[in-house]
Design a protein around this motif. Structure first.
Motif, short mmCIF file in Angstrom:
data_model
loop_
_atom_site.label_atom_id
_atom_site.label_comp_id
_atom_site.label_asym_id
_atom_site.label_seq_id
_atom_site.Cartn_x
_atom_site.Cartn_y
_atom_site.Cartn_z
N ASN A 269 0.57 -1.18 0.05
CA ASN A 269 -0.18 -0.05 -0.01
C ASN A 269 0.95 1.24 -0.07
O ASN A 269 0.65 2.35 -0.86
N HIS A 270 2.15 1.19 0.72
CA HIS A 270 2.97 2.27 0.65
C HIS A 270 3.56 2.61 -0.53
O HIS A 270 3.54 3.72 -1.02
N VAL A 271 3.96 1.58 -1.29
CA VAL A 271 4.63 1.44 -2.51
C VAL A 271 3.56 2.15 -3.35
O VAL A 271 3.81 2.91 -4.38
N ASN A 272 2.47 1.65 -3.47
CA ASN A 272 1.52 2.47 -4.39
C ASN A 272 1.17 3.58 -4.14
O ASN A 272 1.05 4.44 -5.21
N THR A 273 1.34 4.04 -2.91
CA THR A 273 1.13 5.49 -2.69
C THR A 273 2.10 6.28 -3.41
O THR A 273 2.08 7.39 -3.87
N GLN A 274 3.49 5.85 -3.02
CA GLN A 274 4.53 6.47 -3.49
C GLN A 274 4.78 6.54 -5.21
O GLN A 274 5.19 7.41 -5.70
N LEU A 275 4.34 5.23 -5.58
CA LEU A 275 4.23 5.25 -7.36
C LEU A 275 3.17 6.22 -7.71
O LEU A 275 3.38 6.96 -8.89
N GLU A 276 2.12 6.72 -6.94
CA GLU A 276 1.22 7.64 -7.39
C GLU A 276 1.81 9.04 -7.35
O GLU A 276 1.87 9.75 -8.06
N ARG A 277 2.49 9.25 -6.48
CA ARG A 277 3.07 10.60 -6.30
C ARG A 277 4.29 10.58 -7.27
O ARG A 277 4.21 11.73 -7.82
N VAL A 278 4.90 9.75 -7.58
CA VAL A 278 6.11 9.75 -8.64
C VAL A 278 5.26 10.02 -9.98
O VAL A 278 5.89 10.84 -10.88
N ASP A 279 4.10 9.27 -10.07
CA ASP A 279 3.37 9.48 -11.63
C ASP A 279 3.07 10.97 -11.53
O ASP A 279 3.06 11.50 -12.60
N GLY A 280 2.50 11.64 -10.35
CA GLY A 280 2.28 12.92 -10.46
C GLY A 280 3.51 13.93 -10.85
O GLY A 280 3.34 14.66 -11.45
N ILE A 281 4.58 13.65 -10.03
CA ILE A 281 5.65 14.27 -10.50
C ILE A 281 6.20 14.13 -11.85
O ILE A 281 6.58 15.35 -12.65
#
Length: 135
Positions: A59-71
């Motif tokens: 779940n944490h990895v998915n959250t970070q991937l969503e942030r990276v996608d936004g960046i």
């Protein structure tokens, strides 16, 4: 005792030994199966916290991937804007700046050439005066 009876007694003894050997093997196999059952049960009991931790990590990895996608999408937009700005600058100021640079280069080269000829002429005039003649 007849030889048939002796053979029957030997065969019966061999059969008893075979049964005893198989009984020992089956008892050891049963113990091994019991130990495996206990080990599997313990592994099953300890696997629930592991799976819960792995789920939290995912779940944490998915959250970070969503942030990276936004960046990365923002970086893509900035790159497009910079590209458009560069094209606009090149189209509006690039041509005149190149012409101005070429003109200033030509003027500076002409001024240097004129100074060089003037310096050569002055040096030649001094040289001819020393010899006593005019040119």
């Amino acid at each position: 005792m007849s030889p048939g009876q002796i053979a029957a007694l030997v065969a019966a003894g061999a059969f008893v030994l075979l049964v005893l050997f198989l009984a020992i093997v089956l008892i050891k196999l049963g113990r091994a199966l019991d130990e495996m059952t206990i080990a599997i049960r313990k592994a099953h009991e300890n696997s629930d916290p592991l799976f819960a931790g792995a789920n939290t990590t995912l779940n944490h990895v998915n959250t970070q991937l969503e942030r990276v996608d936004g960046i990365t999408s923002n970086a893509r937009a900035v790159t497009g804007n910079v590209s458009a700005l560069t094209s606009l600058f090149t189209a509006t100021l690039g041509g005149p700046l190149v012409k101005a640079a070429a003109f200033s280069y030509g003027v500076s080269k002409a001024v240097r050439a004129r100074r060089k000829r003037k310096a050569e002429a002055q040096a030649e005039g001094r040289h001819s005066r020393r010899r006593g003649g005019k040119r």
